[in-house]
Structure formats: C-alpha cells, structure tokens
Design an enzyme around this catalytic site. Structure first.
Site, short mmCIF file in Angstrom:
data_model
loop_
_atom_site.label_atom_id
_atom_site.label_comp_id
_atom_site.label_asym_id
_atom_site.label_seq_id
_atom_site.Cartn_x
_atom_site.Cartn_y
_atom_site.Cartn_z
N HIS A 282 0.81 -1.22 0.00
CA HIS A 282 0.00 0.00 0.00
C HIS A 282 0.85 1.27 0.00
CE1 HIS A 282 0.43 -0.18 4.49
NE2 HIS A 282 0.52 1.12 4.30
N ASP B 166 -0.31 -7.65 1.51
CA ASP B 166 0.27 -6.31 1.60
C ASP B 166 1.79 -6.34 1.73
OD1 ASP B 166 0.44 -3.59 1.71
OD2 ASP B 166 -0.40 -3.38 3.72
N SER C 286 4.17 2.46 8.17
CA SER C 286 3.78 1.45 7.18
C SER C 286 4.98 0.87 6.45
CB SER C 286 2.86 2.07 6.14
OG SER C 286 1.56 2.18 6.63
#
Length: 268
Positions: A82, A127, A217
């Site tokens: 992402h 992911d 992230s």
C-alpha cells in the site's frame, strides 16, 4: 476517526485503508501506520516507544514517501504494497539507511530502480512489495520467517512514524517498542471480516498505548529466532486509529508469502 464510523488507516498515512469499505463494523480500534499509496503516504512514528540506538536495527530503512522497510537483500527492500503506486520501473523513491537519526551525516541514500507489488494485491491482504535499489547498501539484512513457528510471542516494532495519532509530523529519530501477539479470534472480535487471518497477524496491548502509526507502514515487525538472531514475522499494514484501547495493529504475515517474496526478488 470516529467510533461510530471506524475507518481503517494504512500505517503510512492518514489515507483511507484498504478495508475502509467495511467502515462501521468496529467501534474502537488501535491502528498500525501505513499509507494507501505513495502519493498519500505520511510520515509517522511508533507510539509509546523510545529512541533506538544507532546500529541497533541496522536493517531498517526509511522511504521518501513516508514509509518504512527492511533490507531483504543488500539491494532489495521489503515493504508494504500500500506504500507503492504499482509495479514496474520506478526511480522516484529515495531509500535512507544506515542511521537511526535521519538527519545524521552518515545517512546512506540510494535511489530505487524497480518496484514489485505482490501479485493480485487489491488492497485486501497480500500487503507486501519489493523495491530494487540502484546499488547495494552495505548493511545487515533481515531474515524473514518461512514458517509460522515465530508468529507468536512478543514482537519488536520500529519506525519513524507519528508518536501520537493524527500528529502528521513523524520523527527523525527511529523509535522502537515491543508488542504482544494477539490471536486471530481476538483480533476478529474487533475487525470482523476485514481481517484476513491467513495473510495477516495482529499485535498490541488490550490497554492500548503502544502501536505503530501513520508513517510506520511497510516497516518490519520482528523478534529473535532460536539462534538469537532477528527474524521478520510481519510488515506494518493497517489498523483503526493508533494505540487505542482494545484494538490491535494489523501486520502482513510474512511467513505466508515467504516463497512468493523469494520468487519475486529473484526476478528483480
């Protein structure tokens, strides 16, 4: 983010998470930090942690769009899908390595050449992504788990993300913290069908207070293996808010994708 309309946010930014379509299914949440895309990634740091020492986690890297990552190979970074804008040639990402303080004069900066996003990634599960570097970085790499053996216990998280939910400022000094494993059953109690148990791991304290957040992230969640060496078990992926009471952070389960990651890396 409200309690009546819960929005899962990727830990790279305050953008809507991959599973935002299920908003409202959960009342309270503790989120990890991840951006929905490189364009929307925001800098952030670990909440409830403390500064890491120089060379404590030499495999950690910072990505210029506001995500983290780890050296899978000396010329390949493992991060979150992402955080990326898709697969293909990409020279826009600057990878910073070799330092805990991003402002240090000793920082190593290398440009990307290619990106490989997990095949079939559509915002739900899977992911992970790889970044090929223009040249190798002479720093230790982080071994990834190839079985579920290390998917329980206490994990270490680290990143340059927000230390407070919604801060949007991040930090130049690498933060670290420890979080305990949360079972799929307990995690689904909060996230319901938004969680993909076969592809995601949960971690965090029931009381909240410690978590990854926006800007973290793509960074690794890791622990020691039987030989006392660091091994990566997760990738900071998403969550509802940051470090809230009663809701764990969600991480990509690395062991599930170990073979796919190795195959993709060999083709870069």
């Amino acid at each position: 983010m409200t309690h009546t309309t819960t929005i899962a946010a990727k830990r790279g930014g305050l953008a809507l998470a991959k599973k935002a379509a299920a908003a409202g299914a959960v009342a309270l949440a503790v989120a990890s930090l991840q951006p929905v895309s490189a364009a929307h990634a925001a800098d952030a740091r670990v909440i409830g942690g403390k500064p890491a020492a120089q060379n404590e986690f030499p495999f950690m890297v910072h990505l210029s769009m506001g995500c983290g990552g780890a050296l899978y190979k000396k010329d390949i970074v493992l991060t979150a899908a992402h955080c990326m804008d898709g697969s293909g040639n990409n020279t826009r990402i600057t990878v910073t390595a070799g330092v805990a303080d991003l402002n240090s004069s000793g920082a190593i900066k290398v440009k990307s050449t290619k990106v490989k996003v997990a095949p079939g990634y559509d915002g739900v599960g899977k992911d992970w992504a790889l970044i090929k570097l223009a040249k190798p970085i002479d720093r230790p790499t982080l071994k990834i788990a190839t079985t579920a053996k290390y998917n329980r216990g206490t994990f270490t998280i680290a990143g340059w993300g927000d230390v407070r939910e919604g801060a949007g400022t991040g930090t130049t000094k690498l933060q670290k913290a420890n979080v305990p494993f949360v079972s799929d059953r307990a995690c689904k109690w909060h996230y319901g069908n938004r969680l993909v148990p076969k592809q995601e791991l949960c971690a965090g304290y029931a009381s909240g207070g410690i978590d990854t957040c926006q800007g973290d992230s793509g960074g690794p969640m890791f622990r020691k293996d039987d030989a006392g060496k660091w091994i990566q078990v997760g990738i900071v992926s998403w969550g509802d808010g940051c470090a809230r009471s009663g809701v764990p952070g969600v991480y990509t389960e690395v062991s599930t994708f170990a073979k796919d990651i190795a195959k993709a890396a060999s083709a870069l």
